[in-house]
Design a protein around this motif. Sequence first.
Motif, PDB file in Angstrom:
ATOM      1  N   PRO A 144      -5.812 -25.224  30.069  1.00  0.00           N
ATOM      2  CA  PRO A 144      -6.500 -25.513  28.802  1.00  0.00           C
ATOM      3  C   PRO A 144      -5.942 -26.806  28.208  1.00  0.00           C
ATOM      4  CG  PRO A 144      -5.525 -23.303  28.776  1.00  0.00           C
ATOM      5  CD  PRO A 144      -5.064 -23.987  30.017  1.00  0.00           C
ATOM      6  N   GLU A 145      -6.771 -27.555  27.553  1.00  0.00           N
ATOM      7  CA  GLU A 145      -6.363 -28.882  27.079  1.00  0.00           C
ATOM      8  C   GLU A 145      -5.118 -28.822  26.198  1.00  0.00           C
ATOM      9  OE1 GLU A 145      -8.312 -32.835  25.032  1.00  0.00           O
ATOM     10  OE2 GLU A 145      -9.606 -31.235  25.753  1.00  0.00           O
ATOM     11  N   SER A 146      -5.028 -27.847  25.326  1.00  0.00           N
ATOM     12  CA  SER A 146      -3.868 -27.767  24.432  1.00  0.00           C
ATOM     13  C   SER A 146      -2.585 -27.361  25.160  1.00  0.00           C
ATOM     14  CB  SER A 146      -4.147 -26.762  23.308  1.00  0.00           C
ATOM     15  OG  SER A 146      -4.340 -25.476  23.855  1.00  0.00           O
ATOM     16  N   GLU A 147      -2.710 -26.756  26.332  1.00  0.00           N
ATOM     17  CA  GLU A 147      -1.553 -26.277  27.089  1.00  0.00           C
ATOM     18  C   GLU A 147      -1.165 -27.191  28.254  1.00  0.00           C
ATOM     19  OE1 GLU A 147       0.379 -23.410  26.681  1.00  0.00           O
ATOM     20  OE2 GLU A 147      -0.587 -23.366  24.712  1.00  0.00           O
ATOM     21  N   ALA A 171      -4.067 -32.940  39.879  1.00  0.00           N
ATOM     22  CA  ALA A 171      -5.488 -32.827  39.549  1.00  0.00           C
ATOM     23  C   ALA A 171      -5.892 -31.367  39.343  1.00  0.00           C
ATOM     24  CB  ALA A 171      -6.331 -33.457  40.666  1.00  0.00           C
ATOM     25  N   MET A 172      -5.342 -30.482  40.169  1.00  0.00           N
ATOM     26  CA  MET A 172      -5.654 -29.064  40.026  1.00  0.00           C
ATOM     27  C   MET A 172      -5.128 -28.529  38.695  1.00  0.00           C
ATOM     28  SD  MET A 172      -4.598 -25.791  42.365  1.00  0.00           S
ATOM     29  CE  MET A 172      -5.392 -26.377  43.837  1.00  0.00           C
ATOM     30  N   VAL A 173      -3.921 -28.911  38.325  1.00  0.00           N
ATOM     31  CA  VAL A 173      -3.355 -28.468  37.057  1.00  0.00           C
ATOM     32  C   VAL A 173      -4.190 -28.998  35.899  1.00  0.00           C
ATOM     33  CG1 VAL A 173      -1.344 -28.681  35.523  1.00  0.00           C
ATOM     34  CG2 VAL A 173      -1.029 -28.174  37.940  1.00  0.00           C
ATOM     35  N   ALA A 174      -4.611 -30.243  35.968  1.00  0.00           N
ATOM     36  CA  ALA A 174      -5.436 -30.825  34.906  1.00  0.00           C
ATOM     37  C   ALA A 174      -6.772 -30.101  34.781  1.00  0.00           C
ATOM     38  CB  ALA A 174      -5.661 -32.313  35.167  1.00  0.00           C
ATOM     39  N   VAL A 200       0.564 -20.469  46.417  1.00  0.00           N
ATOM     40  CA  VAL A 200       0.492 -21.309  45.224  1.00  0.00           C
ATOM     41  C   VAL A 200      -0.904 -21.303  44.590  1.00  0.00           C
ATOM     42  CG1 VAL A 200       0.687 -23.679  44.355  1.00  0.00           C
ATOM     43  CG2 VAL A 200       2.469 -22.725  45.811  1.00  0.00           C
ATOM     44  N   PRO A 201      -2.003 -21.488  45.324  1.00  0.00           N
ATOM     45  CA  PRO A 201      -3.315 -21.422  44.665  1.00  0.00           C
ATOM     46  C   PRO A 201      -3.595 -20.053  44.030  1.00  0.00           C
ATOM     47  CG  PRO A 201      -3.521 -22.492  46.784  1.00  0.00           C
ATOM     48  CD  PRO A 201      -2.134 -21.930  46.714  1.00  0.00           C
ATOM     49  N   LEU A 202      -3.129 -18.986  44.655  1.00  0.00           N
ATOM     50  CA  LEU A 202      -3.320 -17.656  44.073  1.00  0.00           C
ATOM     51  C   LEU A 202      -2.553 -17.520  42.764  1.00  0.00           C
ATOM     52  CD1 LEU A 202      -3.078 -15.463  47.297  1.00  0.00           C
ATOM     53  CD2 LEU A 202      -5.140 -16.108  46.035  1.00  0.00           C
ATOM     54  N   VAL A 203      -1.358 -18.048  42.719  1.00  0.00           N
ATOM     55  CA  VAL A 203      -0.562 -17.995  41.493  1.00  0.00           C
ATOM     56  C   VAL A 203      -1.225 -18.812  40.403  1.00  0.00           C
ATOM     57  CG1 VAL A 203       1.655 -18.646  40.463  1.00  0.00           C
ATOM     58  CG2 VAL A 203       1.590 -17.508  42.679  1.00  0.00           C
ATOM     59  N   LEU A 204      -1.716 -20.001  40.747  1.00  0.00           N
ATOM     60  CA  LEU A 204      -2.382 -20.839  39.744  1.00  0.00           C
ATOM     61  C   LEU A 204      -3.650 -20.177  39.232  1.00  0.00           C
ATOM     62  CD1 LEU A 204      -1.927 -24.425  41.180  1.00  0.00           C
ATOM     63  CD2 LEU A 204      -0.768 -23.403  39.237  1.00  0.00           C
ATOM     64  N   ARG A 205      -4.417 -19.557  40.099  1.00  0.00           N
ATOM     65  CA  ARG A 205      -5.636 -18.866  39.674  1.00  0.00           C
ATOM     66  C   ARG A 205      -5.315 -17.662  38.799  1.00  0.00           C
ATOM     67  NH1 ARG A 205      -8.294 -19.454  45.310  1.00  0.00           N
ATOM     68  NH2 ARG A 205      -9.186 -21.518  45.081  1.00  0.00           N
ATOM     69  N   GLY A 206      -4.214 -16.991  39.103  1.00  0.00           N
ATOM     70  CA  GLY A 206      -3.825 -15.822  38.330  1.00  0.00           C
ATOM     71  C   GLY A 206      -3.477 -16.150  36.883  1.00  0.00           C
ATOM     72  N   HIS A 207      -3.122 -17.412  36.607  1.00  0.00           N
ATOM     73  CA  HIS A 207      -2.743 -17.820  35.255  1.00  0.00           C
ATOM     74  C   HIS A 207      -3.817 -18.660  34.580  1.00  0.00           C
ATOM     75  CE1 HIS A 207       1.263 -16.227  35.559  1.00  0.00           C
ATOM     76  NE2 HIS A 207       1.387 -16.789  36.748  1.00  0.00           N
ATOM     77  N   SER A 208      -4.967 -18.795  35.198  1.00  0.00           N
ATOM     78  CA  SER A 208      -6.005 -19.621  34.584  1.00  0.00           C
ATOM     79  C   SER A 208      -6.742 -18.823  33.513  1.00  0.00           C
ATOM     80  CB  SER A 208      -6.989 -20.120  35.655  1.00  0.00           C
ATOM     81  OG  SER A 208      -7.683 -19.029  36.199  1.00  0.00           O
ATOM     82  N   PRO A 209      -7.227 -19.496  32.480  1.00  0.00           N
ATOM     83  CA  PRO A 209      -7.968 -18.785  31.431  1.00  0.00           C
ATOM     84  C   PRO A 209      -9.291 -18.257  31.954  1.00  0.00           C
ATOM     85  CG  PRO A 209      -8.007 -21.152  31.052  1.00  0.00           C
ATOM     86  CD  PRO A 209      -7.120 -20.910  32.241  1.00  0.00           C
ATOM     87  N   ALA A 210      -9.691 -17.122  31.465  1.00  0.00           N
ATOM     88  CA  ALA A 210     -10.945 -16.494  31.932  1.00  0.00           C
ATOM     89  C   ALA A 210     -12.156 -17.081  31.260  1.00  0.00           C
ATOM     90  CB  ALA A 210     -10.879 -15.005  31.699  1.00  0.00           C
ATOM     91  N   PHE A 251       1.983 -28.968  33.033  1.00  0.00           N
ATOM     92  CA  PHE A 251       2.538 -30.056  33.842  1.00  0.00           C
ATOM     93  C   PHE A 251       4.057 -29.937  33.943  1.00  0.00           C
ATOM     94  CE2 PHE A 251      -1.505 -32.409  33.212  1.00  0.00           C
ATOM     95  CZ  PHE A 251      -1.754 -32.673  34.540  1.00  0.00           C
ATOM     96  N   ALA A 252       4.722 -29.467  32.882  1.00  0.00           N
ATOM     97  CA  ALA A 252       6.166 -29.262  32.941  1.00  0.00           C
ATOM     98  C   ALA A 252       6.515 -28.191  33.971  1.00  0.00           C
ATOM     99  CB  ALA A 252       6.698 -28.871  31.562  1.00  0.00           C
ATOM    100  N   VAL A 253       5.745 -27.105  33.996  1.00  0.00           N
ATOM    101  CA  VAL A 253       5.991 -26.045  34.974  1.00  0.00           C
ATOM    102  C   VAL A 253       5.744 -26.562  36.389  1.00  0.00           C
ATOM    103  CG1 VAL A 253       5.169 -23.815  35.819  1.00  0.00           C
ATOM    104  CG2 VAL A 253       5.557 -24.166  33.381  1.00  0.00           C
ATOM    105  N   GLN A 254       4.677 -27.321  36.566  1.00  0.00           N
ATOM    106  CA  GLN A 254       4.373 -27.868  37.892  1.00  0.00           C
ATOM    107  C   GLN A 254       5.478 -28.813  38.358  1.00  0.00           C
ATOM    108  OE1 GLN A 254       3.181 -31.240  38.766  1.00  0.00           O
ATOM    109  NE2 GLN A 254       2.695 -30.724  40.866  1.00  0.00           N
TER     110      GLN A 254
END
Length: 109
Positions: free
Chosen positions: A48-51, A41-44, A99-109, A56-59
């Motif tokens: 970004p929708e196109s990515e 759910a966090m990854v979704a 893990v949450p810090l890593v996910l936030r670091g790669h989220s779109p601004a 999900f593959a990385v997760q």
Amino acid sequence: MAARDRAHRRRTAVPCGVPATIAAYLAWTAANGILLGRWQAMVADVAPESERPRWFAVQGSSWGIAQPAVPGVVALVGAVAGGFGTAAFLTAGLAFLVVPLVLRGHSPA
């Protein structure tokens, strides 16, 4: 021989036998089921929708890497921390913080 086995079991912090193994497996399965849905759910939400397929593959790959790697990490930390119970909690705590810090670091601004 039997007296020595009983004395050894009293000294170890980890319960031995089939019931303890079944209980550990059930606890692991329950935690895995709860956390896997949360991470998806966090990854979704973050991707970004196109990515999303790539995210999900990385997760999924991270779970594939983590499952065989974590026992080794716990063993290494256990040698330093003085026990495997302590090492397991330290490893889990570190994972939940990083893990949450890593996910936030790669989220779109």
